[in-house]
Scaffold this motif. Structure first.
Motif, short mmCIF file in Angstrom:
data_model
loop_
_atom_site.label_atom_id
_atom_site.label_comp_id
_atom_site.label_asym_id
_atom_site.label_seq_id
_atom_site.Cartn_x
_atom_site.Cartn_y
_atom_site.Cartn_z
N GLU A 197 0.84 -1.19 0.00
CA GLU A 197 0.00 0.00 0.00
C GLU A 197 0.87 1.25 0.00
O GLU A 197 2.02 1.21 0.46
CB GLU A 197 -0.91 0.07 1.24
N SER A 198 0.30 2.33 -0.46
CA SER A 198 0.97 3.62 -0.41
C SER A 198 -0.08 4.72 -0.44
O SER A 198 -1.25 4.47 -0.72
CB SER A 198 1.94 3.78 -1.58
N GLY A 199 0.36 5.93 -0.16
CA GLY A 199 -0.52 7.08 -0.28
C GLY A 199 -1.03 7.66 1.02
O GLY A 199 -1.70 8.70 1.01
N GLY A 200 -0.71 7.02 2.14
CA GLY A 200 -1.14 7.58 3.41
C GLY A 200 -0.35 8.82 3.76
O GLY A 200 0.62 9.18 3.10
N GLY A 201 -0.78 9.46 4.83
CA GLY A 201 -0.07 10.66 5.27
C GLY A 201 -0.91 11.48 6.22
O GLY A 201 -1.93 11.02 6.73
N LEU A 202 -0.45 12.69 6.44
CA LEU A 202 -1.14 13.64 7.32
C LEU A 202 -1.89 14.64 6.47
O LEU A 202 -1.33 15.23 5.55
CB LEU A 202 -0.10 14.35 8.20
N VAL A 203 -3.16 14.83 6.80
CA VAL A 203 -3.99 15.76 6.05
C VAL A 203 -4.92 16.48 7.01
O VAL A 203 -5.29 15.91 8.06
CB VAL A 203 -4.78 15.01 4.95
N GLN A 204 -5.28 17.68 6.68
CA GLN A 204 -6.23 18.41 7.51
C GLN A 204 -7.65 17.93 7.24
O GLN A 204 -7.96 17.43 6.15
CB GLN A 204 -6.13 19.91 7.23
N ALA A 205 -8.49 18.12 8.22
CA ALA A 205 -9.91 17.77 8.06
C ALA A 205 -10.47 18.50 6.84
O ALA A 205 -10.18 19.68 6.62
CB ALA A 205 -10.68 18.14 9.30
#
Length: 114
Positions: free
Chosen positions: A6-14
């Protein structure tokens, strides 16, 4: 030997978006149903979305999440929009291989900040 990555995760704002990808590799005939699960801290793993070989889908939140697949690439994608802090989890891909079994990836972490 089948590998699922898997790939593509991360930190994102609401309110933001992420697109997760999952690719299966190895020697096998074909891929059947492909699924995305997630597991938040202290919670059980839950099914987020699945897509069959025919393209039939089942999604936890179809207003925000869209699952798709590319059989030529042996890949499945999860487009996540309007993300909420409660979407924070490790997201796992599960791939069912025809005449074999199902395989899990190592997971990709998604963190949604408020």
């Amino acid at each position: 030997q089948v590998q699922v990555v898997e790939s593509g995760g991360g930190l994102v704002q609401a309110g933001g978006s992420l697109r997760l990808s999952c690719v299966a590799s190895g020697l096998f005939l074909s891929v059947d149903t492909m699924r995305w699960y997630r597991q938040a801290p202290g919670k059980r793993r839950e099914l987020v979305a699945e897509i069959t070989r025919r393209g039939n889908t089942n999604t936890l939140d179809s207003d925000r999440f869209t699952i798709s697949r590319d059989d030529a690439k042996k890949a499945v994608y999860l487009q996540m929009n309007s993300l909420k802090p409660e979407d924070t989890a490790v997201y796992y891909c599960n791939v069912a291989i025809r005449y074999d079994g199902s395989y899990w990836g190592q997971g990709t972490r998604v963190t949604v900040s408020s």
